[in-house]
Write a protein that holds these residues in place. Sequence first.
Motif, PDB file in Angstrom:
ATOM      1  N   THR B  43       0.956  -0.649   0.060  1.00 43.97           N
ATOM      2  CA  THR B  43       0.087  -0.757  -0.018  1.00 43.97           C
ATOM      3  C   THR B  43       0.743   1.351  -0.004  1.00 43.97           C
ATOM      4  OG1 THR B  43      -1.256  -0.703   1.759  1.00 43.97           O
ATOM      5  CG2 THR B  43      -2.286   0.634   1.147  1.00 43.97           C
ATOM      6  N   THR B  44       1.782   1.331   0.763  1.00 44.75           N
ATOM      7  CA  THR B  44       2.762   2.315   1.215  1.00 44.75           C
ATOM      8  C   THR B  44       3.347   2.997  -0.356  1.00 44.75           C
ATOM      9  OG1 THR B  44       3.736   1.336   1.866  1.00 44.75           O
ATOM     10  CG2 THR B  44       2.989   2.708   3.521  1.00 44.75           C
ATOM     11  N   ILE B  45       3.838   1.600  -0.958  1.00 39.43           N
ATOM     12  CA  ILE B  45       4.647   1.660  -2.129  1.00 39.43           C
ATOM     13  C   ILE B  45       3.533   2.708  -3.009  1.00 39.43           C
ATOM     14  CG2 ILE B  45       5.396   1.147  -4.448  1.00 39.43           C
ATOM     15  CD1 ILE B  45       7.365  -1.208  -2.110  1.00 39.43           C
ATOM     16  N   ARG B  46       2.839   1.912  -3.036  1.00 39.67           N
ATOM     17  CA  ARG B  46       1.755   2.496  -3.864  1.00 39.67           C
ATOM     18  C   ARG B  46       0.860   4.265  -4.345  1.00 39.67           C
ATOM     19  NH1 ARG B  46      -1.151   0.317  -8.506  1.00 39.67           N
ATOM     20  NH2 ARG B  46      -1.448  -1.981  -8.292  1.00 39.67           N
ATOM     21  N   GLN B  47       0.997   4.084  -2.695  1.00 40.49           N
ATOM     22  CA  GLN B  47       0.417   5.310  -2.358  1.00 40.49           C
ATOM     23  C   GLN B  47       1.230   6.607  -2.654  1.00 40.49           C
ATOM     24  OE1 GLN B  47      -0.381   5.640   1.293  1.00 40.49           O
ATOM     25  NE2 GLN B  47      -2.854   3.949   1.142  1.00 40.49           N
ATOM     26  N   ALA B  48       2.932   5.976  -2.863  1.00 39.13           N
ATOM     27  CA  ALA B  48       4.147   6.670  -2.589  1.00 39.13           C
ATOM     28  C   ALA B  48       3.731   7.191  -4.459  1.00 39.13           C
ATOM     29  CB  ALA B  48       5.583   6.554  -2.857  1.00 39.13           C
ATOM     30  N   PHE B  49       3.689   5.611  -4.953  1.00 40.47           N
ATOM     31  CA  PHE B  49       3.989   6.622  -6.870  1.00 40.47           C
ATOM     32  C   PHE B  49       2.388   6.980  -7.904  1.00 40.47           C
ATOM     33  CE2 PHE B  49       6.840   2.607  -7.288  1.00 40.47           C
ATOM     34  CZ  PHE B  49       7.653   3.306  -8.550  1.00 40.47           C
ATOM     35  N   SER B  50       1.531   6.988  -6.416  1.00 37.71           N
ATOM     36  CA  SER B  50      -0.226   7.350  -6.924  1.00 37.71           C
ATOM     37  C   SER B  50       0.037   8.747  -6.997  1.00 37.71           C
ATOM     38  CB  SER B  50      -0.365   6.513  -5.698  1.00 37.71           C
ATOM     39  OG  SER B  50      -0.884   7.516  -4.854  1.00 37.71           O
ATOM     40  N   VAL B  51       1.313   9.003  -5.746  1.00 34.87           N
ATOM     41  CA  VAL B  51       1.240  11.137  -5.304  1.00 34.87           C
ATOM     42  C   VAL B  51       2.428  11.716  -6.976  1.00 34.87           C
ATOM     43  CG1 VAL B  51       1.873  12.492  -4.677  1.00 34.87           C
ATOM     44  CG2 VAL B  51       1.226  10.564  -3.511  1.00 34.87           C
ATOM     45  N   VAL B  52       2.988  11.033  -7.293  1.00 33.82           N
ATOM     46  CA  VAL B  52       3.529  10.700  -8.931  1.00 33.82           C
ATOM     47  C   VAL B  52       3.181  10.753  -9.194  1.00 33.82           C
ATOM     48  CG1 VAL B  52       5.578  10.393  -9.534  1.00 33.82           C
ATOM     49  CG2 VAL B  52       6.133  10.017  -7.767  1.00 33.82           C
ATOM     50  N   VAL B  53       2.393  10.233 -10.000  1.00 33.48           N
ATOM     51  CA  VAL B  53       1.283  10.415 -11.013  1.00 33.48           C
ATOM     52  C   VAL B  53       0.338  11.200 -11.148  1.00 33.48           C
ATOM     53  CG1 VAL B  53      -0.095   8.133 -12.015  1.00 33.48           C
ATOM     54  CG2 VAL B  53       1.884   7.196 -11.371  1.00 33.48           C
ATOM     55  N   TYR B  54      -0.787  11.309  -9.866  1.00 28.71           N
ATOM     56  CA  TYR B  54      -1.237  12.318  -9.888  1.00 28.71           C
ATOM     57  C   TYR B  54      -1.326  13.318 -11.145  1.00 28.71           C
ATOM     58  CZ  TYR B  54      -4.611  15.296  -8.058  1.00 28.71           C
ATOM     59  OH  TYR B  54      -5.752  16.054  -7.579  1.00 28.71           O
ATOM     60  N   PRO B  55       0.050  13.964 -11.019  1.00 28.07           N
ATOM     61  CA  PRO B  55       0.044  15.415 -11.834  1.00 28.07           C
ATOM     62  C   PRO B  55      -0.735  15.153 -13.256  1.00 28.07           C
ATOM     63  CG  PRO B  55       2.171  15.690 -10.367  1.00 28.07           C
ATOM     64  CD  PRO B  55       1.113  14.805 -10.116  1.00 28.07           C
ATOM     65  N   ILE B  56      -0.276  13.912 -13.371  1.00 28.46           N
ATOM     66  CA  ILE B  56       0.068  13.689 -15.127  1.00 28.46           C
ATOM     67  C   ILE B  56      -1.697  13.324 -15.712  1.00 28.46           C
ATOM     68  CG2 ILE B  56      -0.181  10.974 -16.677  1.00 28.46           C
ATOM     69  CD1 ILE B  56       2.709  11.117 -15.398  1.00 28.46           C
ATOM     70  N   GLN B  57      -2.373  13.151 -14.151  1.00 27.04           N
ATOM     71  CA  GLN B  57      -4.153  12.818 -14.519  1.00 27.04           C
ATOM     72  C   GLN B  57      -4.661  14.283 -14.601  1.00 27.04           C
ATOM     73  OE1 GLN B  57      -4.341   9.891 -10.762  1.00 27.04           O
ATOM     74  NE2 GLN B  57      -4.470   7.852 -11.707  1.00 27.04           N
ATOM     75  N   LEU B  58      -4.040  14.621 -13.163  1.00 24.69           N
ATOM     76  CA  LEU B  58      -4.163  15.840 -13.719  1.00 24.69           C
ATOM     77  C   LEU B  58      -4.746  16.893 -14.894  1.00 24.69           C
ATOM     78  CD1 LEU B  58      -3.939  18.208 -10.416  1.00 24.69           C
ATOM     79  CD2 LEU B  58      -6.030  16.917 -11.264  1.00 24.69           C
ATOM     80  N   ALA B  59      -3.335  16.696 -15.719  1.00 21.49           N
ATOM     81  CA  ALA B  59      -2.540  17.073 -17.205  1.00 21.49           C
ATOM     82  C   ALA B  59      -3.704  16.969 -17.240  1.00 21.49           C
ATOM     83  CB  ALA B  59      -1.193  16.914 -17.132  1.00 21.49           C
ATOM     84  N   VAL B  60      -3.825  14.845 -17.705  1.00 26.39           N
ATOM     85  CA  VAL B  60      -5.322  14.679 -18.369  1.00 26.39           C
ATOM     86  C   VAL B  60      -6.686  15.448 -18.466  1.00 26.39           C
ATOM     87  CG1 VAL B  60      -5.973  12.976 -19.179  1.00 26.39           C
ATOM     88  CG2 VAL B  60      -3.771  12.742 -19.008  1.00 26.39           C
ATOM     89  N   ASP B  61      -7.032  15.454 -17.764  1.00 27.02           N
ATOM     90  CA  ASP B  61      -8.530  16.121 -17.178  1.00 27.02           C
ATOM     91  C   ASP B  61      -8.082  17.272 -17.402  1.00 27.02           C
ATOM     92  OD1 ASP B  61     -10.814  14.794 -15.364  1.00 27.02           O
ATOM     93  OD2 ASP B  61     -10.220  16.467 -13.922  1.00 27.02           O
TER      94      ASP B  61
END
Lengths: 162, 298
Positions: B43-61
């Motif tokens: 869970t913690t590793i995934r959560q860390a990655f998800s924060v990295v990926v969040y800007p990409i998701q925002l950029a797409v949205d």
Amino acid sequence: MAAAHIHWRLPVVTLVSALVLTAVPLPAPAAPFRPEWVPLILIFWSLLAPERFGLLTAFWMGLLLDTLSGALLGQHALALVVVVYLTIRFHLQIRVFPVWQLSVTVVLLLVIYEFVLFWVDGVAGRTVPLAERWSPLIASALIWPLILAYLDRYRHEAQVRM
Amino acid sequence: MSAPGGIGNDFVRGGTSQSFRFILICIVSLALMFLDHRESHLTTIRQAFSVVVYPIQLAVDLPIRGWRWAEMAFAERAELLAENEALKLERLDAGVRLQRFDSLEAENRRLRAMLDSSARVADRVLVAEILAVDLDPYRQRFTINRGLGDGVYVGQALLDADGIIGQIMRVEPLTSEAVLISDADHALPVAINRNGLRTIIIGTGDTIRLRMPYLPTSADVEMGDLVISSGLGGVFPSGYPVGYVSEIERLPGQGFAEIYVEPAAKLDRAREVLLVWTAEAELTNNVDDDPTNLAEAR
């Protein structure tokens, strides 16, 4: 250092764009035909500068892709690492291929990529329609020459270097 | 990125150390997948990655959100007036129905008290927005803009104005990942509203068709029957509409009827969804990331 003069900016920009393009929503009929942007771009850079874009780049990109797509952590990482390993292994041969032969090779690499993804899905017991797995290959095969054309300058530099 | 310089060239030319690294990374990937498959170890590793990926998701949205905003900003006055009128009518209609709902709820509570069954406490809801991000095209997943900070938990039910949409699969700090009820790996306990017949609805991978495979040929099901969630299994709150029976095929000689249901919610068009905290979940103190919560997503 052969590829030292390739600035880090372009690879990073293209890799991030690949992630963005993978996540951009497409209309439903077009969605299965989304090109596999991340492996395509990774293949390009690891062909061009294998000493800089190696297995670790593929691994980290894979983990990001896994998080982005909600897949098992490591699924895309494994597939990308396999593809990039094969690319680097044979990069001297592949690099001098004419464009059509290069495209065929890339499609073969993507077949392996899709197969690894499909295999992991199967082992993990996730239901995935087999037919739709192969449609991105068509789109990727069509887009690959465009990527080559767009980034052609760098390809020529690489060939000159050899 | 791999280290540049002399070492890098060795990896390319000399095959052995590179092959060794390849095998090592493969083993790491396999180990990660194994741990991830066993749920919640990473869970913690995934959560860390998800924060990295969040800007990409925002950029797409962002462009899509901007387009919607522009559409609204430049909408014709007449159009807005018409929409306003329609909404007023709808509100009036809903208000009239609500007037009776209050007394019905009171009556229901009284009757339930007489029957000694547990009272149904009202559910708490929170509006969440779906990020316009395409996940795996082979599965019916989507991302919403609420995460751990909003108290979202794994297994939480998602509704829209018309019915059940899906449930939360994974919670990350800023976002959550949800699965539609039409996902081929999703099952949902339901009941036919007309006669209380209980069964299970399974996704088909198609957002306009759900399957009810476990009803016998002789089952009392009719076209257009409203199917509601039964609340069995404790993940979905009971009594919310799921869909309407749209297709019944009774083959003689077959034990089970082929029944298909059209979802009531707009599975593929929803933009805003409601997160529901069921009374039961609140009572059991938000069984956070307990994998057994996912029992219904087989």
